[in-house]
Write a protein that holds these residues in place. Structure first.
Motif, PDB file in Angstrom:
ATOM      1  N   GLY A 150     -48.579 -26.187 -15.398  1.00 54.31           N
ATOM      2  CA  GLY A 150     -48.577 -26.422 -13.968  1.00 54.31           C
ATOM      3  C   GLY A 150     -49.259 -25.396 -13.100  1.00 54.31           C
ATOM      4  O   GLY A 150     -49.441 -25.620 -11.901  1.00 54.31           O
ATOM      5  N   SER A 151     -49.649 -24.249 -13.685  1.00 55.11           N
ATOM      6  CA  SER A 151     -50.226 -23.181 -12.865  1.00 55.11           C
ATOM      7  C   SER A 151     -51.746 -23.139 -12.880  1.00 55.11           C
ATOM      8  O   SER A 151     -52.334 -22.195 -12.368  1.00 55.11           O
ATOM      9  CB  SER A 151     -49.665 -21.820 -13.309  1.00 55.11           C
ATOM     10  OG  SER A 151     -48.288 -21.724 -12.997  1.00 55.11           O
ATOM     11  N   GLY A 152     -52.373 -24.133 -13.500  1.00 60.22           N
ATOM     12  CA  GLY A 152     -53.821 -24.189 -13.494  1.00 60.22           C
ATOM     13  C   GLY A 152     -54.491 -23.482 -14.638  1.00 60.22           C
ATOM     14  O   GLY A 152     -55.706 -23.296 -14.618  1.00 60.22           O
ATOM     15  N   MET A 153     -53.742 -23.081 -15.661  1.00 59.43           N
ATOM     16  CA  MET A 153     -54.362 -22.413 -16.805  1.00 59.43           C
ATOM     17  C   MET A 153     -55.113 -23.407 -17.685  1.00 59.43           C
ATOM     18  O   MET A 153     -56.217 -23.129 -18.156  1.00 59.43           O
ATOM     19  CB  MET A 153     -53.301 -21.682 -17.631  1.00 59.43           C
ATOM     20  CG  MET A 153     -52.626 -20.554 -16.901  1.00 59.43           C
ATOM     21  SD  MET A 153     -51.437 -19.710 -17.961  1.00 59.43           S
ATOM     22  CE  MET A 153     -50.583 -18.726 -16.727  1.00 59.43           C
ATOM     23  N   VAL A 154     -54.507 -24.556 -17.933  1.00 63.97           N
ATOM     24  CA  VAL A 154     -55.117 -25.586 -18.765  1.00 63.97           C
ATOM     25  C   VAL A 154     -55.866 -26.596 -17.912  1.00 63.97           C
ATOM     26  O   VAL A 154     -57.024 -26.916 -18.163  1.00 63.97           O
ATOM     27  CB  VAL A 154     -54.054 -26.284 -19.632  1.00 63.97           C
ATOM     28  CG1 VAL A 154     -54.680 -27.412 -20.439  1.00 63.97           C
ATOM     29  CG2 VAL A 154     -53.369 -25.280 -20.550  1.00 63.97           C
TER      30      VAL A 154
ATOM     31  N   PRO B 290     -39.617 -21.969 -21.513  1.00 65.23           N
ATOM     32  CA  PRO B 290     -39.723 -22.675 -20.226  1.00 65.23           C
ATOM     33  C   PRO B 290     -40.757 -22.065 -19.290  1.00 65.23           C
ATOM     34  O   PRO B 290     -41.594 -22.790 -18.729  1.00 65.23           O
ATOM     35  CB  PRO B 290     -38.307 -22.570 -19.653  1.00 65.23           C
ATOM     36  CG  PRO B 290     -37.428 -22.454 -20.847  1.00 65.23           C
ATOM     37  CD  PRO B 290     -38.204 -21.648 -21.828  1.00 65.23           C
ATOM     38  N   PHE B 291     -40.728 -20.753 -19.125  1.00 65.35           N
ATOM     39  CA  PHE B 291     -41.697 -20.109 -18.234  1.00 65.35           C
ATOM     40  C   PHE B 291     -43.113 -20.270 -18.776  1.00 65.35           C
ATOM     41  O   PHE B 291     -44.060 -20.524 -18.013  1.00 65.35           O
ATOM     42  CB  PHE B 291     -41.362 -18.624 -18.089  1.00 65.35           C
ATOM     43  CG  PHE B 291     -42.291 -17.876 -17.175  1.00 65.35           C
ATOM     44  CD1 PHE B 291     -42.130 -17.938 -15.801  1.00 65.35           C
ATOM     45  CD2 PHE B 291     -43.334 -17.111 -17.680  1.00 65.35           C
ATOM     46  CE1 PHE B 291     -42.997 -17.258 -14.938  1.00 65.35           C
ATOM     47  CE2 PHE B 291     -44.198 -16.416 -16.846  1.00 65.35           C
ATOM     48  CZ  PHE B 291     -44.028 -16.500 -15.464  1.00 65.35           C
ATOM     49  N   VAL B 292     -43.288 -20.135 -20.099  1.00 61.54           N
ATOM     50  CA  VAL B 292     -44.615 -20.273 -20.702  1.00 61.54           C
ATOM     51  C   VAL B 292     -45.146 -21.682 -20.508  1.00 61.54           C
ATOM     52  O   VAL B 292     -46.292 -21.888 -20.068  1.00 61.54           O
ATOM     53  CB  VAL B 292     -44.568 -19.908 -22.203  1.00 61.54           C
ATOM     54  CG1 VAL B 292     -45.886 -20.259 -22.883  1.00 61.54           C
ATOM     55  CG2 VAL B 292     -44.267 -18.423 -22.372  1.00 61.54           C
ATOM     56  N   PHE B 293     -44.329 -22.698 -20.818  1.00 63.31           N
ATOM     57  CA  PHE B 293     -44.794 -24.086 -20.720  1.00 63.31           C
ATOM     58  C   PHE B 293     -45.069 -24.487 -19.279  1.00 63.31           C
ATOM     59  O   PHE B 293     -46.042 -25.189 -18.994  1.00 63.31           O
ATOM     60  CB  PHE B 293     -43.768 -25.021 -21.354  1.00 63.31           C
ATOM     61  CG  PHE B 293     -43.761 -24.988 -22.852  1.00 63.31           C
ATOM     62  CD1 PHE B 293     -44.881 -24.554 -23.550  1.00 63.31           C
ATOM     63  CD2 PHE B 293     -42.642 -25.376 -23.569  1.00 63.31           C
ATOM     64  CE1 PHE B 293     -44.891 -24.511 -24.938  1.00 63.31           C
ATOM     65  CE2 PHE B 293     -42.642 -25.347 -24.952  1.00 63.31           C
ATOM     66  CZ  PHE B 293     -43.765 -24.910 -25.640  1.00 63.31           C
TER      67      PHE B 293
ATOM     68  N   LEU C  11     -47.100 -18.399 -11.282  1.00 63.88           N
ATOM     69  CA  LEU C  11     -48.431 -17.914 -11.633  1.00 63.88           C
ATOM     70  C   LEU C  11     -49.557 -18.753 -11.024  1.00 63.88           C
ATOM     71  O   LEU C  11     -50.734 -18.444 -11.258  1.00 63.88           O
ATOM     72  CB  LEU C  11     -48.596 -17.862 -13.155  1.00 63.88           C
ATOM     73  CG  LEU C  11     -47.756 -16.796 -13.867  1.00 63.88           C
ATOM     74  CD1 LEU C  11     -48.068 -16.772 -15.356  1.00 63.88           C
ATOM     75  CD2 LEU C  11     -47.977 -15.411 -13.259  1.00 63.88           C
ATOM     76  N   SER C  12     -49.225 -19.765 -10.248  1.00 67.12           N
ATOM     77  CA  SER C  12     -50.270 -20.565  -9.602  1.00 67.12           C
ATOM     78  C   SER C  12     -51.111 -19.739  -8.637  1.00 67.12           C
ATOM     79  O   SER C  12     -52.351 -19.838  -8.653  1.00 67.12           O
ATOM     80  CB  SER C  12     -49.652 -21.770  -8.887  1.00 67.12           C
ATOM     81  OG  SER C  12     -49.092 -22.672  -9.813  1.00 67.12           O
TER      82      SER C  12
END
Length: 268
Positions: free
Chosen positions: A197-201, A189-192, A220-221
């Motif tokens: 949603g945090s701007g990594m992808v 859950p935390f990874v996905f 992590l955003s």
């Protein structure tokens, strides 16, 4: 009249003893980490695999109109992958494994404090993660022609805050993780959420304002925002303050969860 004199001669040996204990535990953890080939693969290669996998998708995003490039999206995203795969998942698995093997319980019977046990277990993974981030920053900038960060202090601040958050989150995640095998599921859950949603992808800059304003509250955003600002050179004081507050709040919540629910021995 007597004057109270504080003897500080024992302070230095005490600090040296704490450093020696922490270093010994970290060396043991590093040895175990290198013996676990699967964990080592996830820690070292998964961030690079993810970066190559998303390169084509990133190149098709509307980046230029938002002041971004493939490099300024991929490189911060890759550092984010290091945080979630190389550090968060690895530390969670290590803590759960040591707990189930009663290692944590035995360590508490010695001179090590609770903080030293947690820090010593996470330290090798954190140091490897920091080395990866440094290598990716230098080499990745050359490969993707993004250059070095224009504001390196923001990248450093973002990575350090990210390390604190993911390590605390990893320790908190062990409260709902019954075994090392279950850690592969409980960390998802935390990874996905972080990936999506945090701007990594997908950088939040290209999303609608209303959606971005919600997603920027994820753990992590603010970290990804600081790292990306470090590459582009954007230094809006209001955004910087907002990201720092969000990151510190999540770090505080994670530390509270660890103090409240962390287990030092298996459930019976």
């Amino acid at each position: 009249m007597s004057i109270a004199v504080t003897d500080t001669r024992s302070a230095a040996p005490a600090r040296k003893g704490a450093r020696d204990r922490l270093a010994a535990l970290a060396r043991a953890e590093l040895t175990l980490l290198f013996r676990n080939k699967t964990t080592l693969f996830m820690a070292l290669l998964m961030p690079l695999i993810m970066a190559f996998a998303m390169q084509r998708a990133v190149s098709e995003m509307p980046l230029q109109e938002n002041g971004l490039s493939v490099g300024t999206v991929l490189l911060p995203g890759t550092l984010g992958f290091v945080l979630v795969f190389a550090v968060y998942s690895t530390v969670t698995g290590a803590l759960v494994t040591r707990r189930e093997e009663l290692v944590l319980k035995r360590l508490r019977c010695g001179e090590l404090t609770d903080r030293e046990i947690l820090a010593g277990t996470a330290l090798p993974t954190v140091l490897i993660g920091l080395a990866q981030c440094l290598l990716l920053t230098v080499c990745g900038g050359l490969v993707l022609k993004a250059g070095l960060p224009k504001a390196p202090h923001l990248v450093l601040l973002g990575v350090l805050l990210g390390m604190v958050i993911v390590v605390a989150m990893a320790a908190a995640s062990t409260a709902i993780t019954k075994s090392a095998e279950a850690a592969q599921l409980t960390t998802m859950p935390f990874v996905f959420v972080s990936l999506g949603g945090s701007g990594m992808v997908v950088p939040l800059d290209i999303l609608p304002d209303r959606v971005a304003s919600i997603l920027e509250l994820l753990p992590l955003s603010p970290v990804m925002g600081l790292v990306r600002d470090g590459w582009t050179g954007a230094t809006d004081p209001a955004d910087l303050l907002k990201r720092l507050v969000i990151a510190l709040v999540w770090g505080g919540l994670a530390v509270f969860a660890v103090r409240r629910w962390f287990r030092w021995e298996p459930r019976h």
